[in-house]
Scaffold this active site. Structure first.
Site, mmCIF file in Angstrom:
data_model
loop_
_atom_site.group_PDB
_atom_site.id
_atom_site.type_symbol
_atom_site.label_atom_id
_atom_site.label_comp_id
_atom_site.label_asym_id
_atom_site.label_seq_id
_atom_site.Cartn_x
_atom_site.Cartn_y
_atom_site.Cartn_z
ATOM 1 N N ASN A 1 19.786 34.596 -19.037
ATOM 2 C CA ASN A 1 19.660 34.914 -17.613
ATOM 3 C C ASN A 1 19.176 36.349 -17.390
ATOM 4 O O ASN A 1 18.599 36.656 -16.344
ATOM 5 C CB ASN A 1 20.986 34.690 -16.887
ATOM 6 C CG ASN A 1 22.085 35.618 -17.345
ATOM 7 O OD1 ASN A 1 22.426 35.647 -18.527
ATOM 8 N ND2 ASN A 1 22.655 36.393 -16.441
ATOM 9 N N HIS A 2 19.356 37.233 -18.376
ATOM 10 C CA HIS A 2 18.890 38.615 -18.214
ATOM 11 C C HIS A 2 17.400 38.771 -18.502
ATOM 12 O O HIS A 2 16.847 39.842 -18.209
ATOM 13 C CB HIS A 2 19.714 39.564 -19.086
ATOM 14 C CG HIS A 2 20.994 39.968 -18.434
ATOM 15 N ND1 HIS A 2 21.138 41.143 -17.724
ATOM 16 C CD2 HIS A 2 22.187 39.327 -18.353
ATOM 17 C CE1 HIS A 2 22.370 41.218 -17.242
ATOM 18 N NE2 HIS A 2 23.025 40.128 -17.613
ATOM 19 N N ASP B 1 19.480 36.811 -23.715
ATOM 20 C CA ASP B 1 20.076 38.089 -23.306
ATOM 21 C C ASP B 1 19.849 39.158 -24.381
ATOM 22 O O ASP B 1 20.778 39.688 -24.995
ATOM 23 C CB ASP B 1 21.563 37.948 -22.971
ATOM 24 C CG ASP B 1 21.768 37.514 -21.524
ATOM 25 O OD1 ASP B 1 20.795 37.070 -20.890
ATOM 26 O OD2 ASP B 1 22.899 37.629 -21.024
ATOM 27 N N HIS C 1 22.068 42.121 -25.974
ATOM 28 C CA HIS C 1 22.066 43.126 -24.905
ATOM 29 C C HIS C 1 21.656 44.538 -25.347
ATOM 30 O O HIS C 1 22.361 45.521 -25.093
ATOM 31 C CB HIS C 1 23.438 43.186 -24.233
ATOM 32 C CG HIS C 1 23.623 42.113 -23.198
ATOM 33 N ND1 HIS C 1 22.830 42.017 -22.070
ATOM 34 C CD2 HIS C 1 24.505 41.084 -23.128
ATOM 35 C CE1 HIS C 1 23.226 40.986 -21.344
ATOM 36 N NE2 HIS C 1 24.230 40.390 -21.963
ATOM 37 N N ASP D 1 18.987 44.678 -21.268
ATOM 38 C CA ASP D 1 19.946 45.115 -20.237
ATOM 39 C C ASP D 1 21.257 45.625 -20.838
ATOM 40 O O ASP D 1 21.712 45.179 -21.879
ATOM 41 C CB ASP D 1 20.247 44.008 -19.226
ATOM 42 C CG ASP D 1 19.165 43.859 -18.172
ATOM 43 O OD1 ASP D 1 18.376 44.806 -17.999
ATOM 44 O OD2 ASP D 1 19.116 42.809 -17.510
ATOM 45 N N ARG D 2 21.825 46.567 -20.118
ATOM 46 C CA ARG D 2 23.096 47.233 -20.427
ATOM 47 C C ARG D 2 23.004 48.141 -21.650
ATOM 48 O O ARG D 2 23.291 49.317 -21.553
ATOM 49 C CB ARG D 2 24.224 46.210 -20.581
ATOM 50 C CG ARG D 2 24.600 45.525 -19.268
ATOM 51 C CD ARG D 2 25.998 44.923 -19.374
ATOM 52 N NE ARG D 2 26.425 44.329 -18.125
ATOM 53 C CZ ARG D 2 26.254 43.053 -17.806
ATOM 54 N NH1 ARG D 2 25.655 42.247 -18.670
ATOM 55 N NH2 ARG D 2 26.656 42.578 -16.662
ATOM 56 N N HIS E 1 21.529 29.227 -23.387
ATOM 57 C CA HIS E 1 22.238 30.446 -23.025
ATOM 58 C C HIS E 1 23.485 30.143 -22.199
ATOM 59 O O HIS E 1 24.590 30.549 -22.541
ATOM 60 C CB HIS E 1 21.331 31.396 -22.249
ATOM 61 C CG HIS E 1 22.015 32.680 -21.901
ATOM 62 N ND1 HIS E 1 22.343 33.622 -22.846
ATOM 63 C CD2 HIS E 1 22.469 33.172 -20.715
ATOM 64 C CE1 HIS E 1 22.963 34.634 -22.268
ATOM 65 N NE2 HIS E 1 23.049 34.391 -20.975
ATOM 66 N N ASP F 1 24.394 36.636 -27.160
ATOM 67 C CA ASP F 1 23.898 37.823 -26.465
ATOM 68 C C ASP F 1 23.895 39.041 -27.390
ATOM 69 O O ASP F 1 24.857 39.275 -28.121
ATOM 70 C CB ASP F 1 24.794 38.163 -25.271
ATOM 71 C CG ASP F 1 24.941 37.032 -24.269
ATOM 72 O OD1 ASP F 1 24.986 35.864 -24.688
ATOM 73 O OD2 ASP F 1 25.023 37.323 -23.067
ATOM 74 N N HIS G 1 26.369 33.721 -23.043
ATOM 75 C CA HIS G 1 26.432 34.053 -21.613
ATOM 76 C C HIS G 1 27.683 34.790 -21.150
ATOM 77 O O HIS G 1 27.656 35.456 -20.127
ATOM 78 C CB HIS G 1 26.249 32.754 -20.820
ATOM 79 C CG HIS G 1 26.002 32.920 -19.352
ATOM 80 N ND1 HIS G 1 25.255 33.962 -18.826
ATOM 81 C CD2 HIS G 1 26.394 32.165 -18.290
ATOM 82 C CE1 HIS G 1 25.193 33.823 -17.510
ATOM 83 N NE2 HIS G 1 25.872 32.757 -17.157
ATOM 84 N N ARG H 1 29.165 32.898 -9.573
ATOM 85 C CA ARG H 1 27.885 33.524 -9.914
ATOM 86 C C ARG H 1 26.848 33.356 -8.813
ATOM 87 O O ARG H 1 25.867 34.092 -8.769
ATOM 88 C CB ARG H 1 27.344 32.955 -11.223
ATOM 89 C CG ARG H 1 28.196 33.303 -12.457
ATOM 90 C CD ARG H 1 27.431 32.956 -13.711
ATOM 91 N NE ARG H 1 28.205 33.104 -14.943
ATOM 92 C CZ ARG H 1 28.273 34.218 -15.663
ATOM 93 N NH1 ARG H 1 27.663 35.298 -15.249
ATOM 94 N NH2 ARG H 1 28.976 34.259 -16.785
#
Length: 426
Positions: free
Chosen positions: A149-150, A117, A90, A120-121, A201, A88, A307, A280
């Site tokens: 997943n993002h 990923d 991000h 995001d964030r 992921h 990730d 992840h 989740r």
């Protein structure tokens, strides 16, 4: 500030007339993104990354990605090739740039596999994603971008990417966001490196068994109801993975197309067996016995997944924390399961006064066997440019756990061309 101290504005990015990217083009893009993050308000971003250039880059990358199989097979040749596996990132652009320079840019003998990923964030998810798309277009057979997943409509609407795009591109924001979502759908789900390493992921996935009821004579148009047998979960096969439909905005948590959600959302456990990931609300939990079964059945030595950052891991009893950017979660007879996380000092915006201050990591797989991972850890690039968050980080939960997949205020439709899919109510 004197004239001598004013940073020189780089030239705006333009698309090559022949449509062929070069190392110099990608390097310029990287420099422009870095400069913008430090010197321009987000709303001025299009002045250096115009919408037409964005369109060309995303369209070119999407055509490449959509042609790749769900599980890409990577044969690292020539003989001196190495493979860098990244977790990730991000939206932490500056840490990604450091990672690329630290490990060496993609090259004829240096492959990259990114486990998803990208957005995001962090405040620079768009730049991060576009930079990686540029590398993919420039070296499509050396850079492999998997889906996280993002890379979904649900997560990007909660964790900032949608708002980031709207802020940076204003009245063109919806267009840019929609194009990104379409590109997300083309990202492959997994990779197999040198016939011995599986990366994804989240991780493993179930076998989806379908029972076909008998038709009643004389009722040709009777609708057949497909019921999945859920009494016992078992690991899926690569053939099943290859047939899963990945071109959905949000992988379903129910129905027949469960494999994409499993691959993107599942987590390892120290408890044996395969079970629903109740924390989740989507995906699976799998134990060391499942890791052994998967490796042995497919004649593999390693599973490398991502992840889970430091926030998620602190809620996982029995599993090591993510302080160093990686963990070895299962050691079994046939090999190992590894989690790698490449976003240091994560998350960028954190409500708690005490930060995790985790390191990021990446893995280098070396010839001739590619099954002995070499771990490289690194600290976050500081100070980060000052920027406002694009999501309410004080109210949103720290990890992806406990996401409400039963929300009915959002309805997501598949953007899959030529196919219809059930509405995804989240």
């Amino acid at each position: 500030m004197s004239d001598a101290e004013i940073p020189e504005i780089p030239e705006a990015v333009t698309w090559p007339t022949d449509g062929v990217l070069t190392l110099e083009w990608v390097d310029h893009l990287m420099a422009v993104f870095d400069w913008c993050s430090r010197n321009l308000p987000p709303s001025d971003f299009p002045s250096l990354m115009p919408v037409p250039v964005f369109d060309c880059l995303v369209l070119t990358a999407s055509k490449i990605l959509h042609k790749e199989p769900n599980c890409v097979r990577i044969d690292p040749s020539p003989l001196d090739s190495t493979v860098v596996v990244v977790g990730d990132v991000h939206g932490q652009l500056h840490d990604l740039i450091f990672l690329l320079r630290d490990s060496g840019f993609p090259a004829h003998n240096r492959f990259y596999v990114f486990n998803g990923d990208y957005v995001d964030r962090g405040a620079w998810g768009l730049e991060t994603f576009l930079l990686l798309l540029a590398w993919k277009v420039f070296m499509p057979d050396r850079v492999f971008l998997l889906r996280g997943n993002h890379e979904s409509k649900y997560c990007t609407s909660v964790y900032g990417f949608e708002k980031e795009v709207m802020t940076k591109y204003g009245d063109k924001g919806k267009h840019v966001y929609r194009k990104c979502l379409g590109c997300f759908e083309g990202l492959p789900l997994a990779s197999i490196i040198a016939d011995c390493v599986y990366t994804a992921h989240g991780g493993l996935f179930r076998s989806v068994v379908v029972k076909l009821p008998k038709r009643t004579k004389g009722k040709k148009n009777r609708r057949i109801s497909f019921n999945q047998e859920m009494k016992s979960l078992s690991l899926g096969s690569l053939e099943e993975l290859s047939k899963a439909r990945r071109s959905v905005l949000d992988p379903p948590w129910e129905g027949l197309n469960l494999i994409p959600g499993d691959v993107l959302w599942s987590d390892p456990s120290m408890s044996p067996g395969l079970s629903p990931n109740k924390e989740r609300g989507i995906g699976l939990l799998w134990g060391p016995d499942c890791t052994e079964d998967f490796l042995k059945k497919l004649h593999l030595k390693l599973i490398i997944r991502s992840h889970e950052g430091p926030d998620a891991r602190e809620k996982r009893p029995g599993l090591a924390g993510m302080k160093e950017g990686y963990t070895i979660d299962h050691v079994v007879e046939s090999g190992k399961l590894i989690t790698v996380f490449s976003a240091p000092d994560y998350p960028q915006f954190q409500a708690a006064e005490e930060r995790y201050r985790n390191k990021g990591a990446y893995i280098v797989l070396e010839p001739p066997d590619f099954d002995n991972p070499v771990f490289h850890t690194f600290e976050a690039i500081t100070p980060r440019p000052k920027v406002n968050p694009y999501y309410d980080y004080e109210d949103v939960i720290d990890s992806d756990e406990e996401l409400d997949f039963t929300r009915n205020d959002v309805v997501v439709h598949s953007a899959d061309e030529g196919q219809s899919a059930p509405d995804f109510h989240i």
